[in-house]
Write an enzyme that holds these catalytic residues in place. Structure first.
Site, PDB file in Angstrom:
ATOM      1  N   ARG A 231      38.203  13.327  61.244  1.00 42.04           N
ATOM      2  CA  ARG A 231      36.883  13.855  61.315  1.00 42.04           C
ATOM      3  C   ARG A 231      36.094  13.764  60.011  1.00 42.04           C
ATOM      4  NH1 ARG A 231      38.854  14.360  65.806  1.00 42.04           N
ATOM      5  NH2 ARG A 231      38.362  16.272  67.348  1.00 42.04           N
TER       6      ARG A 231
ATOM      7  N   CYS B 138      34.722  22.105  68.773  1.00 38.35           N
ATOM      8  CA  CYS B 138      35.529  22.989  67.896  1.00 38.35           C
ATOM      9  C   CYS B 138      34.704  23.409  66.551  1.00 38.35           C
ATOM     10  CB  CYS B 138      36.855  22.087  67.389  1.00 38.35           C
ATOM     11  SG  CYS B 138      38.076  22.120  68.715  1.00 38.35           S
TER      12      CYS B 138
HETATM   13  N1  EPU Z   1      45.781  26.375  72.012  1.00 36.96           N
HETATM   14  C1  EPU Z   1      45.983  27.720  72.239  1.00 36.96           C
HETATM   15  N2  EPU Z   1      44.934  28.649  72.521  1.00 36.96           N
HETATM   16  C2  EPU Z   1      43.775  28.255  72.565  1.00 36.96           C
HETATM   17  C3  EPU Z   1      43.618  26.768  72.298  1.00 36.96           C
HETATM   18  C4  EPU Z   1      44.527  25.865  71.951  1.00 36.96           C
HETATM   19  O1  EPU Z   1      47.180  28.262  72.200  1.00 36.96           O
HETATM   20  O2  EPU Z   1      42.747  29.022  72.601  1.00 36.96           O
HETATM   21  C5  EPU Z   1      46.995  25.489  71.881  1.00 36.96           C
HETATM   22  C6  EPU Z   1      46.923  24.572  72.928  1.00 36.96           C
HETATM   23  O3  EPU Z   1      48.059  25.254  74.024  1.00 36.96           O
HETATM   24  C7  EPU Z   1      47.838  23.358  72.084  1.00 36.96           C
HETATM   25  C8  EPU Z   1      47.094  23.471  70.872  1.00 36.96           C
HETATM   26  O4  EPU Z   1      46.746  24.816  70.699  1.00 36.96           O
HETATM   27  O5  EPU Z   1      49.064  23.637  72.084  1.00 36.96           O
HETATM   28  C9  EPU Z   1      46.342  22.414  70.575  1.00 36.96           C
HETATM   29  O6  EPU Z   1      45.065  22.680  71.385  1.00 36.96           O
HETATM   30  P1  EPU Z   1      44.268  21.328  72.017  1.00 36.96           P
HETATM   31  O7  EPU Z   1      45.172  20.274  72.856  1.00 36.96           O
HETATM   32  O8  EPU Z   1      43.300  21.949  72.849  1.00 36.96           O
HETATM   33  O9  EPU Z   1      43.785  20.855  70.840  1.00 36.96           O
HETATM   34  P2  EPU Z   1      42.896  21.129  69.480  1.00 36.96           P
HETATM   35  O10 EPU Z   1      43.779  20.687  68.506  1.00 36.96           O
HETATM   36  O11 EPU Z   1      42.679  22.607  69.750  1.00 36.96           O
HETATM   37  C10 EPU Z   1      41.927  19.026  69.368  1.00 36.96           C
HETATM   38  C11 EPU Z   1      40.410  18.520  68.809  1.00 36.96           C
HETATM   39  C12 EPU Z   1      39.358  18.333  69.821  1.00 36.96           C
HETATM   40  C13 EPU Z   1      39.855  17.401  71.148  1.00 36.96           C
HETATM   41  C14 EPU Z   1      41.250  18.019  71.358  1.00 36.96           C
HETATM   42  C15 EPU Z   1      41.866  16.910  72.284  1.00 36.96           C
HETATM   43  C16 EPU Z   1      40.018  19.339  66.460  1.00 36.96           C
HETATM   44  C17 EPU Z   1      39.533  20.346  65.612  1.00 36.96           C
HETATM   45  N3  EPU Z   1      39.813  19.387  67.930  1.00 36.96           N
HETATM   46  O12 EPU Z   1      41.698  20.225  69.734  1.00 36.96           O
HETATM   47  O13 EPU Z   1      38.183  18.087  69.504  1.00 36.96           O
HETATM   48  O14 EPU Z   1      39.095  17.450  72.101  1.00 36.96           O
HETATM   49  O15 EPU Z   1      41.887  18.005  70.262  1.00 36.96           O
HETATM   50  O16 EPU Z   1      42.230  15.706  71.781  1.00 36.96           O
HETATM   51  O17 EPU Z   1      40.613  18.267  65.847  1.00 36.96           O
HETATM   52  C18 EPU Z   1      36.071  18.575  68.391  1.00 36.96           C
HETATM   53  O18 EPU Z   1      36.317  17.847  67.402  1.00 36.96           O
HETATM   54  O19 EPU Z   1      34.979  19.325  68.383  1.00 36.96           O
HETATM   55  C19 EPU Z   1      36.968  18.819  69.380  1.00 36.96           C
HETATM   56  C20 EPU Z   1      36.762  19.794  70.346  1.00 36.96           C
END
Ligand code: EPU
Length: 302
Positions: free
Chosen positions: A177, A226
């Protein structure tokens, strides 16, 4: 901010700028938050240096807007005008494995169009809202893919030197990012080099990513994706969720019930509400985990 000087307005017109007076950024940003200002849409991208020169000479501050999908803009009358690239037609040209894409092109449509030409690699980016230029500046990523991996060349307006430059992919650093572009650089176009893949296979990948996204993110609501970057080795969403903060709100700004790192505008949230919620959640995470969460969303304070 309003541009009222008739000479400036006439010169802007000559430079191919369409001016929308008193545009509401609330209507443009995906968060549905933001004040009012003049919006300058550039129909001739190569006129950027002259437009900037004109604004500077007349003491008119400005900012560059991409698609508005990852942006939180201050409330009320804004103290700068906003410049945005108008979308040319066509905005994507494909030759062999190279897609030449205008920065104003929609990212999702670009991924789909490339797929139709049997060019894959970007399946994970399908649900990421916004323009290709915005994705490039932030090195947007999802499901293990980041746009920076495919960049061969970028045409960019350099705010510092006030010139248009063409950079090779290896002259730019793409990190999580984050890129080596300066805040006042404006993306104009990019050449992406994409791997050949049969359309059906790409479509399958796109479907899987869409399903994952639908299952975990609040897609129908006003949000900027995010809010925080993930700290190395940790998940901001999981930490916020573990603290029981889903549903926490300031005014109509809420931590999403679906994904705790998405903050949504559930009605008429102001930037002030959203910033207060961000500060509150950041402080709680800092106290509980010792992590100072960094914004992923871009904030334009007035
Ligand atoms: N999780 C929770 N509770 C929540 C949200 C997530 O327990 O409310 C847990 C999930 O179950 C999972 C872990 O946290 O085990 C990671 O969650 P997720 O797979 O949704 O990925 P993330 O790290 O929260 C990142 C990117 C997203 C992207 C997704 C999919 C960042 C800040 N976020 O989210 O990007 O869509 O991976 O690859 O890097 C963005 O940049 O705006 C964005 C949404």
């Amino acid at each position: 901010m309003r541009i009222e000087d008739k000479k400036v307005l006439a010169t802007l017109r000559d430079l191919g700028v369409e001016l929308k007076s008193a545009a509401s950024l609330m209507d443009i940003t995906y968060l549905g938050i933001g004040g009012t200002t003049d919006l300058l849409r550039l129909t001739r991208h190569e006129s950027i240096p002259e437009v900037v020169k004109l604004l500077e000479a007349n003491g008119i501050p400005f900012k560059f807007l991409g698609g508005g999908s990852n942006l939180l803009v201050a409330d009320n009358e804004l103290p700068w005008v906003v410049m945005q690239l108008a979308q040319p037609d066509p905005d994507v040209v494909i030759e062999g494995n190279i897609a030449t894409v205008d920065a104003a092109a929609d990212l999702g449509k670009t991924v789909t169009l490339c797929a139709k030409h049997d060019l894959g690699g970007m399946e994970g980016l399908i649900g990421v809202p916004g323009t290709v230029g915005g994705a490039l500046r932030m090195n947007a990523g999802a499901y293990g893919i980041q746009i920076g991996n495919y960049v061969r060349e970028v045409k960019v307006y350099r705010g510092g030197a006030r010139i248009i430059e063409i950079l090779k992919g290896d002259q730019i650093s793409f990190e999580y990012r984050h890129t080596s572009f300066a805040p006042d650089d404006m993306m104009l176009a990019v050449k992406l080099e994409l791997p050949s893949k049969p359309f059906r296979e790409i479509l399958q990948g796109i479907r899987i990513c869409n399903e994952k996204r639908r299952a975990s993110q609040p897609l129908g609501q006003k949000s900027a994706g995010c809010i925080f970057k993930n700290p190395p080795g940790a998940s901001a969403g999981r930490m916020i969720d573990e603290l029981g903060l889903k549903g926490l709100g300031v005014g109509d700004a809420r931590v999403s019930d679906r994904h705790a790192n998405f903050f949504v505008n559930a009605g008429k949230a102001s930037a002030k509400d959203m910033l207060a919620l961000i500060a509150d959640v950041r402080e709680r995470v800092q106290k509980a985990y010792g992590f100072e969460l960094e914004n992923e969303v871009v904030v334009w304070n007035a």
